[in-house]
Design an enzyme around this catalytic site. Structure first.
Site, PDB file in Angstrom:
ATOM      1  CD  GLU A 129      15.368 -88.012  -2.384  1.00  0.00           C
ATOM      2  OE1 GLU A 129      15.435 -86.719  -2.107  1.00  0.00           O
ATOM      3  OE2 GLU A 129      14.725 -88.813  -1.803  1.00  0.00           O
ATOM      4  CD  GLU A 181      13.677 -88.476   1.172  1.00  0.00           C
ATOM      5  OE1 GLU A 181      12.452 -89.066   1.534  1.00  0.00           O
ATOM      6  OE2 GLU A 181      13.495 -87.671   0.515  1.00  0.00           O
ATOM      7  CD  GLN A 234      17.033 -83.518  -3.164  1.00  0.00           C
ATOM      8  OE1 GLN A 234      16.018 -82.681  -2.577  1.00  0.00           O
ATOM      9  NE2 GLN A 234      17.003 -83.363  -4.159  1.00  0.00           N
ATOM     10  CG  ASP A 280      17.205 -80.789   7.577  1.00  0.00           C
ATOM     11  OD1 ASP A 280      17.037 -80.035   8.637  1.00  0.00           O
ATOM     12  OD2 ASP A 280      18.213 -80.304   6.739  1.00  0.00           O
ATOM     13  CG  PHE A 281      15.380 -84.692   3.314  1.00  0.00           C
ATOM     14  CD1 PHE A 281      14.766 -83.767   3.927  1.00  0.00           C
ATOM     15  CD2 PHE A 281      15.691 -84.556   1.869  1.00  0.00           C
ATOM     16  CE1 PHE A 281      14.388 -82.566   3.315  1.00  0.00           C
ATOM     17  CE2 PHE A 281      15.092 -83.290   1.348  1.00  0.00           C
ATOM     18  CZ  PHE A 281      14.599 -82.336   2.049  1.00  0.00           C
ATOM     19  CG  HIS A 333      14.601 -77.879   3.570  1.00  0.00           C
ATOM     20  ND1 HIS A 333      13.460 -78.030   4.031  1.00  0.00           N
ATOM     21  CD2 HIS A 333      14.825 -78.314   2.363  1.00  0.00           C
ATOM     22  CE1 HIS A 333      12.705 -78.760   3.162  1.00  0.00           C
ATOM     23  NE2 HIS A 333      13.670 -79.096   1.982  1.00  0.00           N
TER      24      HIS A 333
END
Lengths: 337, 309
Positions: A29, A63, A85, A88-89, A131
């Site tokens: 992303e 994701e 990015q 956490d994602f 994050h």
């Protein structure tokens, strides 16, 4: 030799691997948009100008989709480097990582390979609970994934290149305070581990740790940012005549067990420092491994210094309390001398 | 179609006898979808299947005896006993291990299509999924990406009206899964999934479109699983009248009738096919029965890729 930040070293690794092998591509992303960020931490900045938007492939904010597409592409012959990015994602795409990427080779009886690289920034950095997590321990618990965690520019480049060439899914965890990203993406409070990176090609093997500082009195194992906290602590301890040996495993799966065991056999004491939560942590596993395999060399209990079992807090004083400091490492060492 | 039907009837029998361990998700009633789609696929095209994969595997060309041996947990199985019923596949004929997490194969199929687009001129990727999977986020994300990148992938939704025991009407406000294609910007096609000729026709168009690099298609095949969701499903969530209505549309007698009507097959030909299929299944069962079990220590192999296999 050139002096580089980790962000620059990673970018150079990607560039070299993409030039070497046309099957290598980046997917993520905001990684290649002209005028964009070059990923959240500038690692892919400028690469789309050289390689085009097909090979620096920007995805929608999806994701599960982007990691799943990367896995499928890897199964079918490409060698993707996927970027989410913020680490956490990864949780958004947990099924794709844990059930698909990690198990495809196994379920197929060893006939399907998944040469995937996942790049995941981690670490508490003033962003609050969603994050800023340290996730590397979490992913060591999933069989089928290799987990690497470079702390220097040299290692970041060499390990990423090895990860791209590995025929298995490799997650490379990158600490946000170690990138050395410049401009508006620079991190407040970051260390700047600018390091020498050779001109000529080299690889850092996955599964080999390194001794960052030699010592005879205590072994301190850190990873990512806590390697630097361990080194700071060792400096302070040296002033008091205590010689700490600092080990950076660089790869968490597979772990260079012998490096740690040899050090413990020499020093008789072990402190493990990690930014992850305490319970069920990676450090617990290292402690158990050492207790099982070098118990009679130990002169004191093994001590773990970690974040508490809370989400990462936002407010700076709480965040400082949360992350392991050099002082806490010093105290931990002194508690077992 | 007949091979799939007879294979699964035998599986069910062997399962009831306790010869096959674990559980089974049978494909009985849906054979026309696998057959009609896979007839267009080459061994180097990619297939991604579901937890109900036996029919897809047979249609794609995985050897029935290797599938049967896998169901037995034998070392000669198509996944060396590591996969089992829900993960059958053989990458040598373009079928990856079936993905038993509902909807999770959709991004993988898009990814393989991305690879196909770069590495080969006209290879395509096909993804089967049930209507229940259509409500998974992974499916939405994958179809959106497949559409924006014009990937050579065909999504085939086998709408068999029940996601385990949940009927279509409880999970959808709309009448057709294919209607969602418009939201992604790809063609959505509805077809009678019990009519193999119709499936063959629409799949041919979608696959040809993918091969021409004109992008993905969503096909919704309206069909029905004549058996339960999995083992020991008493099917009390649906009426026997409904089942009888669908049994009248059974794709296999329907095709047999059609072949006779067109003068393409006589009763004798159909009987001969039946016997050939039975012999094939007998052979598969014998192979599975006679094959050795894996060494328990083989559990430790294949966690990571190795050239030695």
């Amino acid at each position: 030799m050139a002096l580089m930040t980790i962000a620059e070293a990673l970018r150079q690794a990607i560039r070299e691997e993409m030039r070497r092998d046309p099957r290598v591509f980046c997917i993520g992303e905001d990684i290649g948009i002209l005028g964009g960020f070059g990923g959240a931490f500038t690692v892919t900045l400028g690469l789309s100008e050289e390689f085009g938007h097909e090979r620096i492939l920007d995805t929608p904010i999806s994701e599960t989709g982007l990691i799943g597409v990367a896995i499928g592409a890897a199964m079918a012959g490409l060698r993707p480097i996927a970027d989410v990015q913020y680490g956490d994602f990864l949780f958004c795409a947990m099924d794709q990582i844990a059930n698909q990427a990690a198990k495809m080779t196994y379920m197929s009886g060893g006939t399907v390979k998944v040469p995937l690289v996942l790049r995941a920034p981690v670490g508490a950095t003033g962003r609050g609970a969603q994050h800023a997590q340290s996730l590397e321990a979490f992913f060591t618990h999933i069989p089928g994934l290799k987990v690497v965690a470079p702390a220097t520019a040299y290692d970041a480049k060499g390990l990423l290149k090895s990860a791209v060439r590995d025929d298995n899914p490799v997650i490379i965890f990158e600490h946000k305070l170690l990138y050395g990203s410049k401009g508006p993406r620079a991190e407040r409070g970051a260390l700047s581990p600018v390091g020498e990176v050779p001109e000529e090609e080299y690889l850092v093997p996955i599964g080999k740790g390194i001794i960052r500082r030699e010592g005879k009195d205590v072994t301190i194992v850190g990873k990512l940012l806590t390697v630097y906290r361990a080194l700071e602590a060792a400096e302070q301890l040296a002033k008091e005549g205590i010689e700490a040996e600092v080990i950076d495993p660089r790869t968490l799966v597979p772990l260079d067990k012998e490096l740690i065991l040899d050090s413990v056999r020499k020093t008789g004491r072990l402190v493990i420092v990690e930014e992850d939560n305490y319970t069920g942590g990676w450090g617990a596993d290292v402690a158990a491994m050492v207790a099982a395999e070098a118990f009679f060399w130990l002169d004191a209990p093994i001590v773990r210094v970690s974040a508490p079992d809370t989400p990462p807090p936002f407010s700076p004083p709480m965040e400082q309390f949360y992350v392991p400091s050099a002082e806490r490492v010093v105290q931990a060492v002194k508690s077992i001398l | 179609m007949l091979t799939i039907r007879r294979f699964e009837e035998r599986c069910n029998y062997l399962f009831m006898q306790g010869r096959i361990p674990s559980t089974l998700h049978l494909y009985i009633g849906q054979e026309a979808v696998a057959a009609g789609v896979c007839a267009h696929l080459r061994p180097d095209d990619y297939l991604f299947s579901t937890h109900r994969p036996h029919g897809h595997a047979i249609a794609k060309g995985v050897a029935p005896r290797a599938i049967m041996a896998e169901l037995y947990g034998k070392v000669t199985g198509c996944c060396k006993g590591k996969g089992g019923s829900m993960h059958v596949g053989d990458v040598r004929v373009g079928m990856f291990p079936a993905v038993a997490i509902v909807g999770a194969n959709a991004p993988l199929a898009a990814g393989a299509a991305l690879a196909a687009k770069w590495l080969d001129k006209d290879r395509v990727s096909v993804c089967f999924f049930g209507e229940g999977a259509a409500n998974e986020g992974a499916v939405h994300e994958a179809m959106n990406m497949a559409a924006i990148w014009d990937l050579p992938v065909v999504y085939v939704c086998e709408n068999n009206l029940y996601a385990a025991s949940t009927p279509f009407s409880k999970a959808f406000k709309i009448q057709n899964v294919a209607d969602r294609a418009a939201a992604y910007g790809m063609p959505g096609v509805i077809v009678d999934g019990n009519d193999v000729e119709a499936v063959y026709r629409v799949a041919g168009e979608a696959i040809a479109r993918a091969r021409r690099r004109e992008g993905p298609t969503l096909i919704e095949a309206k069909t029905y699983r004549l058996c339960g969701h999995s083992r020991s499903d008493p099917r009390t969530y649906r009426s026997r009248e409904e089942e009888e209505e669908w049994a009248k549309r059974d794709p296999i007698p329907r095709l047999a009738g059609r072949l006779k009507e067109l003068g393409l097959a006589s009763d004798e030909t159909l009987e001969r096919i039946e016997q050939e299929v039975q012999a094939l299944i007998d052979n598969a069962v014998r192979f599975a029965e006679e094959s050795p079990l894996p060494d328990p220590e083989d559990t430790l192999k294949h966690v990571f890729w190795s050239e030695e296999g």
